[in-house]
Design a protein around this motif. Structure first.
Motif, PDB file in Angstrom:
ATOM      1  N   SER A   1       3.517 -13.492 -52.462  1.00 53.91           N
ATOM      2  CA  SER A   1       3.394 -12.988 -51.084  1.00 53.91           C
ATOM      3  C   SER A   1       4.570 -13.445 -50.228  1.00 53.91           C
ATOM      4  N   ALA A   2       4.965 -14.702 -50.392  1.00 56.67           N
ATOM      5  CA  ALA A   2       6.112 -15.215 -49.636  1.00 56.67           C
ATOM      6  C   ALA A   2       7.367 -14.430 -49.992  1.00 56.67           C
ATOM      7  N   GLN A   3       7.552 -14.159 -51.270  1.00 58.56           N
ATOM      8  CA  GLN A   3       8.712 -13.395 -51.714  1.00 58.56           C
ATOM      9  C   GLN A   3       8.703 -11.992 -51.108  1.00 58.56           C
ATOM     10  N   ALA A   4       7.559 -11.324 -51.139  1.00 57.18           N
ATOM     11  CA  ALA A   4       7.466  -9.961 -50.591  1.00 57.18           C
ATOM     12  C   ALA A   4       7.799  -9.947 -49.100  1.00 57.18           C
ATOM     13  N   HIS A   5       7.411 -11.000 -48.383  1.00 57.92           N
ATOM     14  CA  HIS A   5       7.690 -11.082 -46.950  1.00 57.92           C
ATOM     15  C   HIS A   5       9.166 -11.347 -46.666  1.00 57.92           C
ATOM     16  N   ILE A   6       9.794 -12.184 -47.485  1.00 58.88           N
ATOM     17  CA  ILE A   6      11.159 -12.641 -47.218  1.00 58.88           C
ATOM     18  C   ILE A   6      12.233 -11.678 -47.732  1.00 58.88           C
ATOM     19  N   VAL A   7      11.981 -10.974 -48.814  1.00 57.40           N
ATOM     20  CA  VAL A   7      12.994 -10.099 -49.430  1.00 57.40           C
ATOM     21  C   VAL A   7      13.704  -9.198 -48.428  1.00 57.40           C
ATOM     22  N   PRO A   8      13.010  -8.529 -47.496  1.00 56.93           N
ATOM     23  CA  PRO A   8      13.734  -7.660 -46.554  1.00 56.93           C
ATOM     24  C   PRO A   8      14.684  -8.415 -45.615  1.00 56.93           C
TER      25      PRO A   8
ATOM     26  N   ALA B   1      11.440 -15.611 -38.649  1.00 53.79           N
ATOM     27  CA  ALA B   1      10.958 -14.411 -39.329  1.00 53.79           C
ATOM     28  C   ALA B   1      10.644 -14.666 -40.807  1.00 53.79           C
ATOM     29  N   ALA B   2      11.554 -15.306 -41.521  1.00 56.77           N
ATOM     30  CA  ALA B   2      11.398 -15.473 -42.967  1.00 56.77           C
ATOM     31  C   ALA B   2      10.343 -16.500 -43.334  1.00 56.77           C
ATOM     32  N   LEU B   3      10.332 -17.633 -42.635  1.00 54.21           N
ATOM     33  CA  LEU B   3       9.426 -18.713 -43.010  1.00 54.21           C
ATOM     34  C   LEU B   3       8.279 -18.902 -42.029  1.00 54.21           C
ATOM     35  N   GLY B   4       8.194 -18.037 -41.032  1.00 52.23           N
ATOM     36  CA  GLY B   4       7.077 -18.100 -40.086  1.00 52.23           C
ATOM     37  C   GLY B   4       7.062 -19.345 -39.225  1.00 52.23           C
TER      38      GLY B   4
END
Length: 119
Positions: free
Chosen positions: A74-81, A22-25
């Motif tokens: 963008s990576a940060q926005a995806h991973i933060v949750p 989920a976090a790193l795809g």
């Protein structure tokens, strides 16, 4: 000689496989729930997650992953949750890149970074 994969031994196998996916795809190349093994593939790298009941978190050597991304914001926005710990801010380094330090569910350090071009 070529590095095939980094192995992480964990008592939280399902959590770790789900988090890295989920976090790193990362995509699952090989997965055996019965054996507690997953080979996850990223762009240009592989990570093997192995279920182990005998991992002593206090004494196991901590790994640190450095992962280059094209767009750190963008990576940060995806991973933060997907993070449970206090978040660090994106930092600028003197070496010409932006970096953001996080940790996986086992506490292994991950540094995501993006090279920047000087103005």
């Amino acid at each position: 000689m070529e590095l095939f994969a980094i192995e992480i031994r964990t008592t939280q196998w399902r959590t770790m496989v789900q988090w890295y996916s989920a976090a790193l795809g990362m995509k699952s190349s090989v997965r055996s729930d019965d054996d507690g093994y997953a080979l996850l593939v990223g762009r240009g790298w592989r990570l093997a997650i192995l279920a182990r009941d005998d991992v002593d978190q206090r004494n196991h050597s901590t790994i640190s992953l450095a992962i280059e991304v094209e767009d750190l914001a963008s990576a940060q926005a995806h991973i933060v949750p997907l993070l449970s710990d206090t978040l660090a801010e994106i930092e600028s380094s003197d070496e010409g890149f932006l970096q953001w330090a996080i940790a996986d569910p086992d506490g292994n350090r991950i540094k995501l970074f993006q090279f920047v071009t000087p103005d």
